[in-house]
Design a protein around this motif. Sequence first.
Motif, PDB file in Angstrom:
ATOM      1  N   VAL A 153      46.202  35.923  41.442  1.00 19.93           N
ATOM      2  CA  VAL A 153      44.894  35.376  41.088  1.00 19.93           C
ATOM      3  C   VAL A 153      43.836  36.410  41.461  1.00 19.93           C
ATOM      4  O   VAL A 153      43.827  36.931  42.587  1.00 19.93           O
ATOM      5  CB  VAL A 153      44.625  34.045  41.813  1.00 19.93           C
ATOM      6  N   TRP A 154      42.924  36.692  40.508  1.00 21.08           N
ATOM      7  CA  TRP A 154      41.935  37.750  40.666  1.00 21.08           C
ATOM      8  C   TRP A 154      40.519  37.208  40.538  1.00 21.08           C
ATOM      9  O   TRP A 154      40.279  36.270  39.780  1.00 21.08           O
ATOM     10  CB  TRP A 154      42.122  38.829  39.594  1.00 21.08           C
ATOM     11  N   ASP A 155      39.601  37.846  41.245  1.00 30.11           N
ATOM     12  CA  ASP A 155      38.167  37.632  41.026  1.00 30.11           C
ATOM     13  C   ASP A 155      37.743  38.578  39.904  1.00 30.11           C
ATOM     14  O   ASP A 155      37.897  39.792  40.015  1.00 30.11           O
ATOM     15  CB  ASP A 155      37.394  37.940  42.312  1.00 30.11           C
ATOM     16  N   THR A 156      37.217  38.027  38.810  1.00 33.69           N
ATOM     17  CA  THR A 156      36.922  38.859  37.643  1.00 33.69           C
ATOM     18  C   THR A 156      35.602  39.611  37.769  1.00 33.69           C
ATOM     19  O   THR A 156      35.286  40.442  36.917  1.00 33.69           O
ATOM     20  CB  THR A 156      36.902  38.011  36.365  1.00 33.69           C
ATOM     21  N   PHE A 157      34.821  39.332  38.811  1.00 34.37           N
ATOM     22  CA  PHE A 157      33.582  40.077  39.017  1.00 34.37           C
ATOM     23  C   PHE A 157      33.795  41.284  39.923  1.00 34.37           C
ATOM     24  O   PHE A 157      33.301  42.372  39.663  1.00 34.37           O
ATOM     25  CB  PHE A 157      32.506  39.173  39.618  1.00 34.37           C
ATOM     26  N   SER A 158      34.549  41.070  41.012  1.00 34.63           N
ATOM     27  CA  SER A 158      34.798  42.160  41.958  1.00 34.63           C
ATOM     28  C   SER A 158      36.066  42.935  41.636  1.00 34.63           C
ATOM     29  O   SER A 158      36.286  44.012  42.204  1.00 34.63           O
ATOM     30  CB  SER A 158      34.911  41.595  43.380  1.00 34.63           C
ATOM     31  N   TYR A 159      36.917  42.381  40.747  1.00 32.18           N
ATOM     32  CA  TYR A 159      38.214  42.967  40.395  1.00 32.18           C
ATOM     33  C   TYR A 159      39.160  43.009  41.589  1.00 32.18           C
ATOM     34  O   TYR A 159      40.084  43.813  41.631  1.00 32.18           O
ATOM     35  CB  TYR A 159      38.050  44.368  39.777  1.00 32.18           C
ATOM     36  N   LYS A 160      38.940  42.127  42.553  1.00 33.43           N
ATOM     37  CA  LYS A 160      39.766  42.071  43.754  1.00 33.43           C
ATOM     38  C   LYS A 160      40.795  40.946  43.655  1.00 33.43           C
ATOM     39  O   LYS A 160      40.548  39.905  43.039  1.00 33.43           O
ATOM     40  CB  LYS A 160      38.897  41.843  44.994  1.00 33.43           C
ATOM     41  N   LYS A 161      41.931  41.155  44.310  1.00 30.71           N
ATOM     42  CA  LYS A 161      42.962  40.126  44.393  1.00 30.71           C
ATOM     43  C   LYS A 161      42.496  39.015  45.328  1.00 30.71           C
ATOM     44  O   LYS A 161      42.098  39.268  46.463  1.00 30.71           O
ATOM     45  CB  LYS A 161      44.269  40.731  44.885  1.00 30.71           C
TER      46      LYS A 161
END
Length: 346
Positions: free
Chosen positions: A234-242
Amino acid sequence: MPLLPIALIALSQTSGASPSPLTISSKVIQGVRPLAFAASPDGSKMAMTLEDNSVRIMDIGSRTTIRTLVGHPQPAYAVAWSSDGTYIATGDESARIFIWNALTGVKVRTLMGHIRGIQKLSFNNSRSLLMSDGNDDVINVWNVTSGKKVGTILGKGLNEYGATFAPKTDNILVGLLSGTGGARTYRMTPEGPKFVNFLTYTNPTSQPHGVFDVCYSPDAKRAVTAGNDGHAIVWDTFSYKKIGILSGHDDFVRRVAYSPNGKVIATSSNDRTVRLWDASSLKQIGEIADESGISSPLAFTADGKYLVSVNVEDFLQVNSLTPAQGGKMAPAGKVKPVVKKWHRKH
């Protein structure tokens, strides 16, 4: 058609207050062998491509066929339904893409541009664009009205999978099975797709997270990738972080889907299970056994009452969800205004 009942499965929530304890009641529809699913934007209608080359539109709630579309010379492994309900797109193993009027069943356009079969289709939110992901490791973007190709993403030796438009924007997520794995994000511009960033993860055994499928949450703030390392990320689509890992499958994770309310994530694997996860805590809250050995396709109906899958005999399985997981996702902040950035230089 006869329905084969499967025992009720009570699923208690692992942690958190959402979703509520979930019960699944599963029934198999004999004789219907789906290859891919796409849900109507409202109600309980589902478009499914079948092994006999046809496309069936079915009301999952009543288990009745509304319409059957014919014309593909080979089986279609890709299907998409536009967000306004107007069009259904299907792509087959002969690399033909058909766009159908969803209300009349009339084929309105044929698109040809791949040299191998189509494995994923996705409309953008305004349904002005259709994206096709081919087994030739080429992704094409088409103008739906003109039928002209307006963009291309080349794999350049990498295996591309699951290309999907984000809800509400023309952001694009593409899974990569080879190389470093993970996924790439793009945004659509008048000049075509423009690369934005990487989503990469290497597990503790140093195996890259190669990706078979991707999906966005309904608010587009999160995304999930289905991997050949047995995990979904699952990823944060704003920070591109897991954000976290969905861990529990014993084999490749090949398909992933969010419920319409964004509270549940479904994954399917070659381990012959479909698993349900709390999208907030990322804890497993349920498992459906005896599913397809090559990994079941998945889709939630728009009303959230049903999750459709394919059982171990490759027949359609209708999984009724109580409580239903429909309704719009609660607001979670503004979506990135990528459209305003279209004319910036990169």
